[in-house]
Design a protein around this motif. Sequence first.
Motif, mmCIF file in Angstrom:
data_model
loop_
_atom_site.group_PDB
_atom_site.id
_atom_site.type_symbol
_atom_site.label_atom_id
_atom_site.label_comp_id
_atom_site.label_asym_id
_atom_site.label_seq_id
_atom_site.Cartn_x
_atom_site.Cartn_y
_atom_site.Cartn_z
ATOM 1 N N PRO A 186 -7.956 -14.862 -22.303
ATOM 2 C CA PRO A 186 -8.735 -16.281 -22.946
ATOM 3 C C PRO A 186 -8.274 -17.698 -21.649
ATOM 4 O O PRO A 186 -7.249 -17.951 -21.752
ATOM 5 C CB PRO A 186 -8.714 -16.512 -24.318
ATOM 6 N N ILE A 187 -9.354 -18.143 -21.183
ATOM 7 C CA ILE A 187 -9.664 -19.259 -20.142
ATOM 8 C C ILE A 187 -10.114 -20.283 -21.415
ATOM 9 O O ILE A 187 -11.397 -19.795 -21.607
ATOM 10 C CB ILE A 187 -9.864 -19.041 -18.631
ATOM 11 N N ASP A 188 -9.599 -21.084 -20.886
ATOM 12 C CA ASP A 188 -10.292 -22.687 -21.902
ATOM 13 C C ASP A 188 -11.338 -23.117 -21.247
ATOM 14 O O ASP A 188 -11.423 -24.181 -20.700
ATOM 15 C CB ASP A 188 -9.216 -23.255 -22.128
ATOM 16 N N LYS A 189 -12.734 -22.748 -21.039
ATOM 17 C CA LYS A 189 -13.671 -23.138 -20.631
ATOM 18 C C LYS A 189 -15.182 -22.575 -21.450
ATOM 19 O O LYS A 189 -15.614 -22.260 -22.148
ATOM 20 C CB LYS A 189 -14.318 -21.999 -19.294
ATOM 21 N N VAL A 190 -15.516 -24.229 -21.602
ATOM 22 C CA VAL A 190 -16.501 -24.740 -22.156
ATOM 23 C C VAL A 190 -18.074 -23.944 -22.012
ATOM 24 O O VAL A 190 -18.055 -24.102 -20.558
ATOM 25 C CB VAL A 190 -16.688 -25.939 -22.713
ATOM 26 N N VAL A 191 -18.678 -22.831 -23.051
ATOM 27 C CA VAL A 191 -19.556 -21.701 -22.396
ATOM 28 C C VAL A 191 -20.879 -23.173 -22.908
ATOM 29 O O VAL A 191 -21.146 -23.099 -23.975
ATOM 30 C CB VAL A 191 -19.687 -20.533 -22.459
ATOM 31 N N ILE A 274 -12.722 -12.231 -10.924
ATOM 32 C CA ILE A 274 -13.280 -11.911 -12.039
ATOM 33 C C ILE A 274 -13.377 -12.540 -13.316
ATOM 34 O O ILE A 274 -14.282 -12.353 -14.331
ATOM 35 C CB ILE A 274 -12.602 -10.032 -12.208
ATOM 36 N N THR A 275 -12.070 -12.868 -13.832
ATOM 37 C CA THR A 275 -11.352 -13.122 -14.806
ATOM 38 C C THR A 275 -12.499 -14.235 -14.732
ATOM 39 O O THR A 275 -13.209 -14.686 -16.625
ATOM 40 C CB THR A 275 -9.776 -14.424 -14.995
ATOM 41 N N GLU A 276 -12.995 -15.499 -13.770
ATOM 42 C CA GLU A 276 -13.259 -16.768 -13.985
ATOM 43 C C GLU A 276 -14.819 -16.260 -14.074
ATOM 44 O O GLU A 276 -16.017 -17.039 -14.746
ATOM 45 C CB GLU A 276 -13.746 -17.412 -12.485
ATOM 46 N N VAL A 277 -15.040 -15.158 -13.045
ATOM 47 C CA VAL A 277 -16.478 -14.222 -14.205
ATOM 48 C C VAL A 277 -17.443 -14.152 -15.407
ATOM 49 O O VAL A 277 -17.773 -15.426 -16.206
ATOM 50 C CB VAL A 277 -17.124 -13.105 -12.800
ATOM 51 N N TYR A 278 -16.543 -13.563 -16.769
ATOM 52 C CA TYR A 278 -15.977 -12.744 -17.434
ATOM 53 C C TYR A 278 -16.034 -14.349 -17.855
ATOM 54 O O TYR A 278 -16.500 -14.493 -19.971
ATOM 55 C CB TYR A 278 -14.877 -12.636 -17.969
ATOM 56 N N ALA A 279 -15.232 -15.729 -17.717
ATOM 57 C CA ALA A 279 -15.021 -17.329 -18.955
ATOM 58 C C ALA A 279 -16.053 -17.873 -19.237
ATOM 59 O O ALA A 279 -16.528 -18.560 -19.647
ATOM 60 C CB ALA A 279 -13.637 -17.628 -18.255
ATOM 61 N N LYS A 280 -17.357 -17.499 -18.090
ATOM 62 C CA LYS A 280 -18.387 -18.728 -18.618
ATOM 63 C C LYS A 280 -19.164 -17.765 -18.912
ATOM 64 O O LYS A 280 -20.479 -18.314 -19.116
ATOM 65 C CB LYS A 280 -18.837 -18.521 -16.796
ATOM 66 N N ALA A 281 -19.717 -15.692 -19.559
ATOM 67 C CA ALA A 281 -20.098 -15.312 -19.808
ATOM 68 C C ALA A 281 -20.501 -16.142 -21.646
ATOM 69 O O ALA A 281 -19.413 -16.184 -22.235
ATOM 70 C CB ALA A 281 -19.721 -13.747 -19.919
ATOM 71 N N ALA A 282 -21.620 -15.618 -22.641
ATOM 72 C CA ALA A 282 -21.567 -15.672 -23.228
ATOM 73 C C ALA A 282 -21.897 -14.600 -23.884
ATOM 74 O O ALA A 282 -20.998 -14.164 -24.886
ATOM 75 C CB ALA A 282 -22.772 -16.820 -23.980
ATOM 76 N N ALA A 302 -10.646 -8.318 -23.881
ATOM 77 C CA ALA A 302 -9.087 -8.959 -23.495
ATOM 78 C C ALA A 302 -8.874 -11.070 -23.195
ATOM 79 O O ALA A 302 -8.595 -11.485 -24.519
ATOM 80 C CB ALA A 302 -8.653 -8.398 -22.529
ATOM 81 N N MET A 303 -10.062 -11.106 -22.887
ATOM 82 C CA MET A 303 -10.652 -12.529 -22.758
ATOM 83 C C MET A 303 -11.351 -13.008 -24.041
ATOM 84 O O MET A 303 -11.801 -14.204 -24.141
ATOM 85 C CB MET A 303 -11.572 -12.979 -21.453
ATOM 86 N N GLN A 304 -12.007 -12.219 -25.057
ATOM 87 C CA GLN A 304 -12.324 -12.575 -26.158
ATOM 88 C C GLN A 304 -13.847 -13.176 -26.172
ATOM 89 O O GLN A 304 -14.162 -13.707 -27.350
ATOM 90 C CB GLN A 304 -11.457 -14.087 -27.167
ATOM 91 N N LYS A 305 -13.624 -12.358 -25.323
ATOM 92 C CA LYS A 305 -15.661 -12.041 -25.080
ATOM 93 C C LYS A 305 -16.290 -11.019 -26.272
ATOM 94 O O LYS A 305 -16.129 -10.272 -26.517
ATOM 95 C CB LYS A 305 -16.370 -12.028 -23.674
ATOM 96 N N ALA A 306 -17.510 -11.559 -27.189
ATOM 97 C CA ALA A 306 -18.410 -10.486 -27.300
ATOM 98 C C ALA A 306 -18.557 -9.671 -26.242
ATOM 99 O O ALA A 306 -19.473 -10.020 -25.362
ATOM 100 C CB ALA A 306 -19.551 -11.101 -28.222
#
Length: 386
Positions: A186-191, A274-282, A302-306
């Motif tokens: 997980p990356i602390d990025k506010v979506v 690629i992690t930056e791309v996933y981090a910005k995803a809702a 693994a990045m805690q994404k739905a």
Amino acid sequence: MHICFLTNEYPKKGFPHGGIGSFVQTLGRTLVQQGIEVSVVGLNYTPNDEHQLLDGVNVYRLKKSKVKGLAWFFNSKAINRKIATIHKQQPIDIAEGAELSLAFIKKVKNIKYIIRLHGGHHFFAEAENRGINTWKGFQEKRSFQKADAFIAVSQYVKTHTEKYLSYHNKPIVYLNNPVDTDFFRPIDKVVSELENKIVFVGTVCEKKGVRQLIQSFPLVKNEIPKTTLEIYGRDWLFPDGSSYIQMLKETELPQLGKTAKDIHFHGAIPFTEITEVYAKAAVCVFPSHMETFGLVALEAMAMQKAVVFTNKGPGSEIIMDGKTGFLCNPNNPSAIAEKIIWALSHKSEARQIGIKARKEVLNNFNVKILIQKNIQFYSKIISGKN
């Protein structure tokens, strides 16, 4: 122990690669950390021979032959020559490749040969309901005959491959592809609530369900207007050389009207980004018509994404629907939209599903756990204790 991977897809900066390349990179790096020698041999993206030491992995990229009709012969000859040279310098214990990789490999005494089932020609011919190409079918059967052992990345790929090809009573084990959970974390990025980004990552082609995902987008926009669809990945080319992405732009997007402006094709991106791309995803959506495993889904989890994943193939081996992610019918745009809308409309619940998803990856798909299982299998094959 010295493991030699046979692949043309090992990631190279500035060039696209597939899932096998990502897998070999993750496994190779981790094997090196365990004190194991790792080499990779394959054909180069550029017209020259090249050797790189990347994170302890010796990567040998060979100049690709351009001799029409005989390129396979000269490429195989170059690969065999390189394997023999490496083996003479630092004896190889295991040579591993995908389904077709051993077809023209000259077996060397004291090297054990393993095929890892990532999804070969017969497997995808069945999945895509098309005929077997005689030349590729021949190569795959020949390759399977040469193997000393097999590794299946999912139960599904094992079951469906053995409908057409024999494992010749050789040892076979079921080992999932691993995820580097230190890299995919997980990356602390506010979506922003106004940035409901739907993210797809993968080759942009028919079997990845991109067309149906695009067709689902207007249904999502009707419910949640401030939504965008971000598509990342290399283009797929038809046999005549024309672009799949261009086809989508010419046939699918015009039907969407103003909605089309919120669909963005970004092309291939470096693995490091690629992690930056996933981090910005809702929400991350992978509605594949067929997969052998589905590594991108696990990376996003693994990045805690739905994650919305296909209910076909090994989908249920990876995701518990509604608990660690969502499964959808990839052939039905309405079904895809339904799952996306739920995730975007229930952000708190979707975040909890993302947290559970990472725990699932940590417990069952973590490279730190799976690396030991791979080493144990390698050791067993080397020792001959089947």
